[in-house]
Design an enzyme around this catalytic site. Structure first.
Site, PDB file in Angstrom:
ATOM      1  N   SER A  67       0.824  -1.194   0.000  1.00 15.75           N
ATOM      2  CA  SER A  67       0.000   0.000   0.000  1.00 15.75           C
ATOM      3  C   SER A  67       0.872   1.264   0.000  1.00 15.75           C
ATOM      4  O   SER A  67       1.598   1.511  -0.956  1.00 15.75           O
ATOM      5  CB  SER A  67      -0.957  -0.051   1.195  1.00 15.75           C
TER       6      SER A  67
ATOM      7  N   HIS B  11      -8.037  -5.537   1.070  1.00  7.81           N
ATOM      8  CA  HIS B  11      -6.815  -4.761   1.331  1.00  7.81           C
ATOM      9  C   HIS B  11      -6.114  -5.156   2.630  1.00  7.81           C
ATOM     10  O   HIS B  11      -4.881  -5.112   2.703  1.00  7.81           O
ATOM     11  CB  HIS B  11      -7.155  -3.263   1.355  1.00  7.81           C
TER      12      HIS B  11
END
Length: 408
Positions: A176, A383
């Site tokens: 990320s 995620h």
């Protein structure tokens, strides 16, 4: 992991977690060019001896403690395991990579497979809150976004690791925001491409125009309010971690009705990360919330918000007048991804609300040396599953190990 051990680990630091899990840890303090002190955690197998490591005689501010090595120390022989640097995401810390425990967490799997594992903590999180001039009470301390993390933190850490280990190259695993920072560094300081043997991008974040997070869609349009709050209300940091917060959250989760608290936490994560995954072990929530969130600057979040609205991957937008003073143009410069020459393998998931396949394709089309783009097979992988998925080893980490072998 027993319930008692789990509760104890809520309050442990990353080095304490590493030690209690049966590995050796080292804490390294690395100073950046612009005066921040980064705390980096190294994971070593139990049999590793660090007798060659010495505390530097530098006249820098003394932050040494047990097993702490300052910049400028030497000693590990070239035959030692190749170093791999792992970078966490926004609001996170080095703890993300060890919470799953032995035989499950990425840091331990890499260590078990003969890699020299280094876990960075970006400026401003729970571990990297020192500066040569400012304290965390000063607004100047928080005047950074992920641009500075990529421009200052990563080069300082890479140089330190290479000097300390005697290697000319290392591997890099970014997740990320850890990928965002890497793309900043490799495009702004292209000489560092030669120092990275291979880069693995987990849920890469550069372009965000097509993200599907309902929470982010709501928040992003108020980034002007965030800027106002940062400027006039002294709100320069978001979600700082402290022991009181961890203790309070743990107590609430343990004592409130299980269905209510678990449902609320899972829903909150899902609004950001993606719905439908069965990978989050709800019994881990007290442990996770003991270490996450770990803090960030408001400017990091504002910078992402700007890029979502502009549809570009570019530097911070200060407004036309300040942009002209800072950049020599009324618009912020776009990062030149053509300069990112490092071999890269990208992992993404269709159910990741922050990492839409269209944005991933836009990124891969601009990066000149993408070796492979891998879609994660489990269709509901979201995620946060990259960090805490109960089957992350089988679904993702084993493939990461295979890819690292291909870089050799």
């Amino acid at each position: 992991m027993g319930a008692a051990a789990n509760q104890d680990e809520v309050h442990m630091t990353t080095p304490e977690l590493i030690t209690v899990h049966g590995y050796k840890s080292e804490t390294h303090h690395i100073w950046t060019e612009d005066g921040y002190c980064l705390e980096v955690h190294r994971v070593l197998p139990k049999s590793h001896q660090n007798s060659d490591c010495n505390v530097s005689g530098s006249n820098e501010q003394n932050l040494s403690n047990k097993n702490t090595i300052e910049y400028g120390s030497h000693g590990v022989k070239a035959k030692e395991p190749i170093p791999v640097l792992i970078h966490h995401g926004l609001l996170s810390s080095s703890a993300d990579w060890v919470l799953l425990g032995p035989q499950k967490a990425l840091a331990y799997l890499l260590c078990d497979n003969n890699y020299d594992v280094w876990l960075i903590n970006a400026r401003g999180n729970a571990y990297s809150r020192k500066h040569k001039k400012y304290t965390t009470k000063d607004k100047e301390f928080w005047d950074f976004s992920w641009h500075e993390i990529g421009y200052y933190d990563l080069p300082a850490t890479i140089d330190y690791i290479l000097e300390h280990t005697g290697y000319a190259e290392l591997y890099y695993v970014g997740y990320s925001q850890g990928t965002t920072a890497f793309y900043v560094m490799a495009s702004e300081k292209s000489e560092y491409n030669r120092k990275i043997k291979g880069m693995i991008s987990l849920a890469p974040i550069a372009f965000l125009a097509n993200h599907r997070s309902p929470l982010l869609k709501c928040v992003v349009h108020f980034y002007g309010l965030m800027e106002w709050g940062s400027s006039y209300c002294n709100l320069h940091q978001w979600f700082p971690r402290n022991r009181l917060q961890a203790q309070a959250l743990g107590t609430i989760i343990r004592n409130a009705p299980v269905g209510l608290t678990n449902g609320f936490c899972v829903c909150w994560f899902s609004l950001i990360a993606g719905f439908g995954s069965d990978q989050l072990d709800k019994s881990m929530l007290p442990l996770i919330l003991g270490h996450f969130p770990a803090g960030a600057s408001a400017k990091q979040i504002i910078h992402y918000s700007q890029n979502i609205l502009s549809g570009s991957f570019r530097k911070f937008d200060y407004g036309a007048t300040e942009n002209l003073k800072t950049y020599g143009s009324t618009q912020p410069p776009i990062y030149d991804l053509e300069k990112v020459k490092t071999p890269i393998v990208i992992f993404y998931s269709k159910n990741d609300f922050l990492n839409d396949p269209a944005d991933v394709k836009r990124l891969t089309d601009r990066l000149p040396n993408v070796i492979e783009t891998k879609e994660i097979e489990y269709s509901k992988f979201n995620h946060i599953d990259y960090l805490w998925g109960r089957d992350a080893r089988v679904i993702l980490y084993n493939t990461v190990l295979t890819v690292l072998q291909k870089f050799r």
